[in-house]
Design a protein around this motif. Structure first.
Motif, PDB file in Angstrom:
ATOM      1  N   SER A  90       1.165  -1.218   0.143  1.00 31.42           N
ATOM      2  CA  SER A  90       0.152  -0.177  -0.149  1.00 31.42           C
ATOM      3  C   SER A  90       0.416   1.403  -0.162  1.00 31.42           C
ATOM      4  CB  SER A  90      -1.212   0.239   1.101  1.00 31.42           C
ATOM      5  OG  SER A  90      -0.090   0.152   2.260  1.00 31.42           O
ATOM      6  N   GLU A  94       0.633   4.379  -2.847  1.00 26.73           N
ATOM      7  CA  GLU A  94       0.090   5.097  -2.580  1.00 26.73           C
ATOM      8  C   GLU A  94       1.227   6.494  -3.128  1.00 26.73           C
ATOM      9  OE1 GLU A  94      -1.838   8.373  -1.562  1.00 26.73           O
ATOM     10  OE2 GLU A  94      -2.537   6.269  -1.076  1.00 26.73           O
ATOM     11  N   LYS A  97       0.419   6.714  -6.487  1.00 32.78           N
ATOM     12  CA  LYS A  97      -0.722   8.039  -6.601  1.00 32.78           C
ATOM     13  C   LYS A  97      -0.134   9.183  -6.455  1.00 32.78           C
ATOM     14  CE  LYS A  97      -4.845   6.396  -4.499  1.00 32.78           C
ATOM     15  NZ  LYS A  97      -5.276   5.864  -3.075  1.00 32.78           N
TER      16      LYS A  97
END
Length: 157
Positions: A90, A94, A97
């Motif tokens: 994650s 992230e 992103k």
């Protein structure tokens, strides 16, 4: 290399384990075995940074990515096995992103001389350097390979 130096854990005055020492090198494959209640999960949580030892320390390179997937998933969502395993990445996802958002902002903004624009450039440069230093790993392929290696079949994913 991950170094575990003199790690110990006590709960309410009872020693679970103490003076654990070992190193894990880049290409090592490690199996952790022991009876129930011996502290295997506790040690893994400590190595991943999810828990703290009572004594000792864990050392790892700054760019090391250490994740811990609990043996008993406490999930109430409809996540697939693949989705659950992907949660170990994650932080990396992230970061990707955030990089995509910064790049999108640089494409649409026209305030090239502003402090905000400069901050976005700095942010995307910092994120890109960190992201690409992790290795050019195909996360989805690594997740699938790991799950298949654990005995899942593609239809389980």
């Amino acid at each position: 290399m991950i170094s575990v130096d003199a790690v110990g854990v006590e709960f309410s005055g009872t020693t679970l384990f103490k003076n654990i020492n070992f190193n894990i090198n880049a290409n090592d494959r490690v199996a952790l075995m022991g009876k129930n209640g011996a502290g295997k999960s506790t040690l893994l949580k400590i190595i991943a940074g999810a828990s703290k030892p009572t004594e000792g320390k864990i050392s790892a390179p700054k760019d090391a990515v250490i994740a811990y997937l609990p043996q008993h998933l406490l999930t109430e969502d409809d996540a697939t096995v693949f989705d659950e395993a992907a949660k170990a990445f994650s932080d990396i996802m992230e970061m990707k992103k955030q990089m995509d958002w910064c790049n999108q902002q640089l494409e649409i903004r026209t305030d090239y001389e502003s402090d905000e624009y400069s901050k976005i450039i700095e942010q995307v440069s910092e994120l890109s350097e960190k992201y690409y230093s992790i290795d050019d790993v195909n996360i989805e392929a690594e997740i699938e390979k790991t799950l298949l290696g654990l005995g899942f079949v593609r239809s389980d994913l």
